[in-house]
Scaffold this motif. Structure first.
Motif, PDB file in Angstrom:
ATOM      1  N   ILE A   1       0.835  -1.201   0.000  1.00 35.88           N
ATOM      2  CA  ILE A   1       0.000   0.000   0.000  1.00 35.88           C
ATOM      3  C   ILE A   1       0.869   1.250   0.000  1.00 35.88           C
ATOM      4  CG2 ILE A   1      -1.840   1.210   1.209  1.00 35.88           C
ATOM      5  CD1 ILE A   1      -2.569  -1.546  -0.064  1.00 35.88           C
ATOM      6  N   GLN A   2       1.952   1.244   0.735  1.00 40.86           N
ATOM      7  CA  GLN A   2       2.872   2.383   0.719  1.00 40.86           C
ATOM      8  C   GLN A   2       3.424   2.616  -0.680  1.00 40.86           C
ATOM      9  OE1 GLN A   2       5.659   1.113   3.713  1.00 40.86           O
ATOM     10  NE2 GLN A   2       4.379   1.794   5.419  1.00 40.86           N
ATOM     11  N   ASP A   3       3.752   1.536  -1.383  1.00 46.78           N
ATOM     12  CA  ASP A   3       4.249   1.663  -2.756  1.00 46.78           C
ATOM     13  C   ASP A   3       3.170   2.210  -3.687  1.00 46.78           C
ATOM     14  OD1 ASP A   3       6.666   0.653  -1.929  1.00 46.78           O
ATOM     15  OD2 ASP A   3       6.331  -1.366  -2.721  1.00 46.78           O
ATOM     16  N   ALA A   4       1.934   1.777  -3.473  1.00 48.93           N
ATOM     17  CA  ALA A   4       0.828   2.286  -4.287  1.00 48.93           C
ATOM     18  C   ALA A   4       0.672   3.790  -4.101  1.00 48.93           C
ATOM     19  CB  ALA A   4      -0.466   1.565  -3.925  1.00 48.93           C
TER      20      ALA A   4
ATOM     21  N   HIS B   1      -7.398   4.044 -22.720  1.00 45.35           N
ATOM     22  CA  HIS B   1      -8.797   3.631 -22.833  1.00 45.35           C
ATOM     23  C   HIS B   1      -8.947   2.113 -22.936  1.00 45.35           C
ATOM     24  CE1 HIS B   1     -10.421   7.660 -23.075  1.00 45.35           C
ATOM     25  NE2 HIS B   1      -9.481   7.991 -23.943  1.00 45.35           N
ATOM     26  N   LYS B   2      -7.881   1.434 -23.342  1.00 47.43           N
ATOM     27  CA  LYS B   2      -7.931  -0.027 -23.431  1.00 47.43           C
ATOM     28  C   LYS B   2      -7.573  -0.705 -22.112  1.00 47.43           C
ATOM     29  CE  LYS B   2      -6.986  -0.303 -28.395  1.00 47.43           C
ATOM     30  NZ  LYS B   2      -6.106  -0.901 -29.449  1.00 47.43           N
ATOM     31  N   MET B   3      -7.242   0.076 -21.120  1.00 49.65           N
ATOM     32  CA  MET B   3      -6.919  -0.447 -19.800  1.00 49.65           C
ATOM     33  C   MET B   3      -5.807  -1.501 -19.859  1.00 49.65           C
ATOM     34  SD  MET B   3      -8.783   0.966 -17.271  1.00 49.65           S
ATOM     35  CE  MET B   3      -8.272   2.520 -18.069  1.00 49.65           C
ATOM     36  N   GLU B   4      -4.696  -1.097 -20.486  1.00 48.08           N
ATOM     37  CA  GLU B   4      -3.536  -1.990 -20.567  1.00 48.08           C
ATOM     38  C   GLU B   4      -2.879  -2.100 -19.190  1.00 48.08           C
ATOM     39  OE1 GLU B   4      -2.665  -3.685 -23.098  1.00 48.08           O
ATOM     40  OE2 GLU B   4      -3.885  -2.776 -24.690  1.00 48.08           O
ATOM     41  N   PRO B   5      -2.617  -3.334 -18.711  1.00 48.56           N
ATOM     42  CA  PRO B   5      -2.000  -3.487 -17.392  1.00 48.56           C
ATOM     43  C   PRO B   5      -0.641  -2.816 -17.317  1.00 48.56           C
ATOM     44  CG  PRO B   5      -2.924  -5.571 -18.144  1.00 48.56           C
ATOM     45  CD  PRO B   5      -2.969  -4.639 -19.323  1.00 48.56           C
ATOM     46  N   GLY B   6      -0.385  -2.168 -16.186  1.00 46.84           N
ATOM     47  CA  GLY B   6       0.889  -1.503 -15.936  1.00 46.84           C
ATOM     48  C   GLY B   6       1.543  -2.024 -14.673  1.00 46.84           C
ATOM     49  N   PRO B   7       2.371  -1.211 -14.038  1.00 44.52           N
ATOM     50  CA  PRO B   7       3.059  -1.643 -12.819  1.00 44.52           C
ATOM     51  C   PRO B   7       2.087  -2.085 -11.736  1.00 44.52           C
ATOM     52  CG  PRO B   7       4.047   0.370 -13.670  1.00 44.52           C
ATOM     53  CD  PRO B   7       2.817   0.137 -14.482  1.00 44.52           C
ATOM     54  N   LYS B   8       2.559  -3.015 -10.920  1.00 38.42           N
ATOM     55  CA  LYS B   8       1.765  -3.511  -9.804  1.00 38.42           C
ATOM     56  C   LYS B   8       2.701  -3.841  -8.652  1.00 38.42           C
ATOM     57  CE  LYS B   8       1.797  -8.316 -11.441  1.00 38.42           C
ATOM     58  NZ  LYS B   8       0.940  -9.480 -11.812  1.00 38.42           N
ATOM     59  N   GLY B   9       2.123  -4.201  -7.517  1.00 38.58           N
ATOM     60  CA  GLY B   9       2.967  -4.539  -6.384  1.00 38.58           C
ATOM     61  C   GLY B   9       2.191  -5.206  -5.271  1.00 38.58           C
ATOM     62  N   SER B  10       2.940  -5.682  -4.293  1.00 38.12           N
ATOM     63  CA  SER B  10       2.352  -6.371  -3.155  1.00 38.12           C
ATOM     64  C   SER B  10       3.327  -6.309  -1.987  1.00 38.12           C
ATOM     65  CB  SER B  10       2.047  -7.830  -3.513  1.00 38.12           C
ATOM     66  OG  SER B  10       1.481  -8.512  -2.418  1.00 38.12           O
ATOM     67  N   GLY B  11       2.813  -6.417  -0.791  1.00 38.28           N
ATOM     68  CA  GLY B  11       3.692  -6.469   0.373  1.00 38.28           C
ATOM     69  C   GLY B  11       2.970  -6.120   1.651  1.00 38.28           C
ATOM     70  N   GLY B  12       3.296  -6.834   2.715  1.00 37.65           N
ATOM     71  CA  GLY B  12       2.675  -6.609   4.011  1.00 37.65           C
ATOM     72  C   GLY B  12       3.550  -5.788   4.931  1.00 37.65           C
ATOM     73  N   GLY B  13       3.252  -5.849   6.212  1.00 38.67           N
ATOM     74  CA  GLY B  13       3.997  -5.089   7.202  1.00 38.67           C
ATOM     75  C   GLY B  13       3.461  -5.372   8.588  1.00 38.67           C
TER      76      GLY B  13
ATOM     77  N   THR C   1      -6.502  -3.820  -4.470  1.00 42.34           N
ATOM     78  CA  THR C   1      -7.367  -4.990  -4.549  1.00 42.34           C
ATOM     79  C   THR C   1      -7.442  -5.794  -3.252  1.00 42.34           C
ATOM     80  OG1 THR C   1      -5.510  -6.286  -5.428  1.00 42.34           O
ATOM     81  CG2 THR C   1      -6.937  -5.193  -7.026  1.00 42.34           C
ATOM     82  N   SER C   2      -6.604  -5.461  -2.283  1.00 48.93           N
ATOM     83  CA  SER C   2      -6.616  -6.147  -0.991  1.00 48.93           C
ATOM     84  C   SER C   2      -5.878  -5.261   0.005  1.00 48.93           C
ATOM     85  CB  SER C   2      -5.919  -7.512  -1.099  1.00 48.93           C
ATOM     86  OG  SER C   2      -4.522  -7.352  -1.254  1.00 48.93           O
ATOM     87  N   TYR C   3      -5.577  -5.800   1.164  1.00 51.66           N
ATOM     88  CA  TYR C   3      -4.827  -5.033   2.168  1.00 51.66           C
ATOM     89  C   TYR C   3      -3.348  -4.895   1.795  1.00 51.66           C
ATOM     90  CZ  TYR C   3      -8.608  -5.092   5.666  1.00 51.66           C
ATOM     91  OH  TYR C   3      -9.783  -4.897   6.355  1.00 51.66           O
TER      92      TYR C   3
ATOM     93  N   ILE D   1     -12.848  -6.039  -7.833  1.00 46.07           N
ATOM     94  CA  ILE D   1     -12.738  -5.618  -6.438  1.00 46.07           C
ATOM     95  C   ILE D   1     -14.108  -5.604  -5.778  1.00 46.07           C
ATOM     96  CG2 ILE D   1     -11.975  -3.786  -4.875  1.00 46.07           C
ATOM     97  CD1 ILE D   1     -10.295  -2.707  -7.215  1.00 46.07           C
ATOM     98  N   LYS D   2     -14.175  -6.134  -4.585  1.00 47.83           N
ATOM     99  CA  LYS D   2     -15.349  -5.948  -3.746  1.00 47.83           C
ATOM    100  C   LYS D   2     -15.016  -5.161  -2.482  1.00 47.83           C
ATOM    101  CE  LYS D   2     -18.665  -9.386  -5.246  1.00 47.83           C
ATOM    102  NZ  LYS D   2     -19.664 -10.402  -4.812  1.00 47.83           N
ATOM    103  N   ILE D   3     -13.803  -5.304  -2.014  1.00 49.01           N
ATOM    104  CA  ILE D   3     -13.330  -4.495  -0.887  1.00 49.01           C
ATOM    105  C   ILE D   3     -11.976  -3.917  -1.297  1.00 49.01           C
ATOM    106  CG2 ILE D   3     -12.576  -4.486   1.510  1.00 49.01           C
ATOM    107  CD1 ILE D   3     -14.525  -6.743   2.046  1.00 49.01           C
ATOM    108  N   GLY D   4     -11.935  -2.622  -1.531  1.00 47.64           N
ATOM    109  CA  GLY D   4     -10.706  -2.003  -1.999  1.00 47.64           C
ATOM    110  C   GLY D   4     -10.945  -0.575  -2.452  1.00 47.64           C
ATOM    111  N   ASP D   5     -10.054  -0.082  -3.321  1.00 48.90           N
ATOM    112  CA  ASP D   5     -10.115   1.302  -3.788  1.00 48.90           C
ATOM    113  C   ASP D   5      -9.739   1.384  -5.249  1.00 48.90           C
ATOM    114  OD1 ASP D   5     -10.231   3.298  -1.185  1.00 48.90           O
ATOM    115  OD2 ASP D   5      -9.170   1.433  -0.720  1.00 48.90           O
ATOM    116  N   ILE D   6     -10.289   2.399  -5.921  1.00 44.45           N
ATOM    117  CA  ILE D   6      -9.922   2.705  -7.301  1.00 44.45           C
ATOM    118  C   ILE D   6      -9.595   4.186  -7.392  1.00 44.45           C
ATOM    119  CG2 ILE D   6     -10.601   2.605  -9.726  1.00 44.45           C
ATOM    120  CD1 ILE D   6     -12.730   0.555  -8.954  1.00 44.45           C
ATOM    121  N   PHE D   7      -8.437   4.494  -7.953  1.00 40.91           N
ATOM    122  CA  PHE D   7      -8.020   5.877  -8.174  1.00 40.91           C
ATOM    123  C   PHE D   7      -8.011   6.152  -9.671  1.00 40.91           C
ATOM    124  CE2 PHE D   7      -6.279   4.557  -4.135  1.00 40.91           C
ATOM    125  CZ  PHE D   7      -6.555   5.628  -3.312  1.00 40.91           C
TER     126      PHE D   7
END
Length: 446
Positions: free
Chosen positions: A179-182, A356-368, A345-347, A329-335
């Motif tokens: 989330i910090q990276d996002a 407009h084609k919604m091409e996937p870009g950078p992503k990430g994951s990580g807890g704390g 998409t999660s915690y 997404i059912k629980i999350g955020d969209i910017f």
């Protein structure tokens, strides 16, 4: 390890009442009392966990996980003897000895050996316990939302400042690397101008049914459970609605804030963080209701909220009935940015899409570890290192309250961010605080 038995609770309760009868903590307005000072990294930090049935067990596990950092859970506090067994056993198993057991948090305020009060009670107790902890010279970890109404949340911030206390809000996503990276990606400008954020809480919530008033059972201190709120039968502490304890209190205004202030505050917090707003919006509007069934609940199971700024819109939606998802997404955020969107998409996880084609870009994951972040700040006495410092917790909690006020009044409300109040609207302003049941009163002067 011997099993926890009911006589342990009764013995603790009797000792607690005797201590309170002669203790200044029995008064509603606590005076600051110094806790044992922690002068080095080798000194132990003693924690009291208050409320251990539900979320409180995560507090127990979280602070037990800080054992290598010199943290010990030395006290457990709960008003119901029937729910303390799991916490007592977990702590005794980890530490080799059982913690002190009390029924009334005020006894802990007078104990100089307690450094930290960890609050995992129902919402209507959060701010008052946090304020009492600060007044008693203790640091506090306060579950989300940190308040039951807007005004008392600000009072908690003021208490933390006045007594120079370290107070963390339990919005743990702020300590997760993903989330910090996002948030860093949102600040980078790669999405273009972020013009809207949307928080989603599409969490199934069925009917809670209807209960009947019954005599208060043995082992439950219903007066203490009710605290600042009103009894289920106003003025009568001898009967209660068992259908409202111990979780369904979320769905009645007397003690809860609906899913906007339950699950939803996590996503509200991230939405506000993502758009970089550390002040109230200029207006709020909400619509919805409790649809599909009739039960003891009062709060909305279907709700939309719009928070207006000059340069960005924050939307929030609650869906407790069967629903589709959005972007998976059912629980999350969209910017939403002028060049693409970022989804949480999660915690811990995030994903971007561009064009407009919604091409996937950078992503990430990580807890704390939110508890570790809190303990580090307690040791360094530097609140700036907290990932969810109480001011941030207050703001995000307040947004949930603003949305609920607008829903209940059924009209658009204009806000003065500088005073955290509504503009020329006495009806709405009256809902910024509650009537407190003595002696459990949030003071005007903390």
């Amino acid at each position: 390890m011997r099993p926890y038995q009911r006589r342990d609770f009764l013995r603790a309760s009797a000792a607690s009442m005797a201590a309170l009868s002669a203790s200044p903590a029995a008064r509603a307005a606590a005076e600051p009392r110094p806790s044992r000072k922690v002068t080095s990294a080798n000194d132990s930090l003693n924690v009291a966990v208050v409320g251990v049935r539900g979320r409180g067990m995560d507090h127990v596990r979280g602070f037990l996980g800080q054992k290598d950092q010199g943290v010990r859970i030395t006290a457990v506090c709960d008003v119901d003897e029937n729910v303390v067994g799991n916490a007592m056993k977990a702590i005794e198993s980890a530490d080799g000895s059982a913690p002190r057991l009390v029924r009334d948090v005020r006894e802990l305020l007078d104990d100089p050996e307690i450094n930290i009060i960890s609050v995992a009670t129902p919402n209507h107790w959060h701010s008052l316990m946090g304020i009492w902890a600060c007044q008693a010279g203790k640091d506090a970890y306060v579950e989300k939302p940190v308040s039951h109404n807007v005004w008392e949340g600000r009072q908690l911030v003021e208490a933390a400042r006045k007594y120079d206390r370290i107070v963390q809000c339990g919005t743990q996503c702020r300590s997760h690397k993903g989330i910090q990276d996002a948030m860093e990606f949102l600040r980078s400008g790669k999405l273009g101008t972020v013009y809207m954020a949307k928080g989603l809480c599409y969490k199934p919530r069925g009917s809670i049914g209807q209960g009947k008033l019954q005599p208060v059972p043995e082992g439950l201190d219903y007066d203490l459970w009710t605290g600042p709120a009103e009894f289920h039968k106003p003025g009568d502490a001898s009967v209660y609605n068992p259908n409202i304890l111990h979780y369904n209190w979320h769905w009645v205004w007397n003690t809860g804030n609906g899913d906007l202030g339950n699950q939803g505050i996590h996503q509200m917090d991230l939405a506000r963080w993502g758009i970089g707003k550390d002040e109230f919006p200029k207006a709020v509007q909400s619509a919805g209701g409790r649809y599909g069934y009739e039960d003891d609940g009062e709060t909305a199971n279907t709700q939309t909220v719009n928070f207006e700024y000059d340069d960005v819109l924050l939307q929030f939606e609650v869906r407790g009935l069967p629903s589709n998802d959005e972007m998976g997404i059912k629980i999350g955020d969209i910017f939403f940015g002028t060049e693409g969107i970022l989804t949480i998409t999660s915690y811990t996880d995030w994903q971007t899409y561009f064009g407009h084609k919604m091409e996937p870009g950078p992503k990430g994951s990580g807890g704390g570890d939110h508890y570790a972040n809190f303990i580090e700040a307690v040791r360094t006495r530097d609140r700036s290192t907290l990932n969810a410092e109480i001011e941030q917790g207050h703001l995000s909690s307040a947004f949930c309250h603003l949305g609920n006020i607008a829903l209940r009044l059924g009209r658009k409300l204009h806000i003065d961010p500088a005073t955290e109040s509504f503009v020329d609207d006495s009806e709405a302003n009256a809902m910024l605080r509650r009537d407190y049941r003595a002696p459990y009163v949030v003071p005007d002067q903390v």
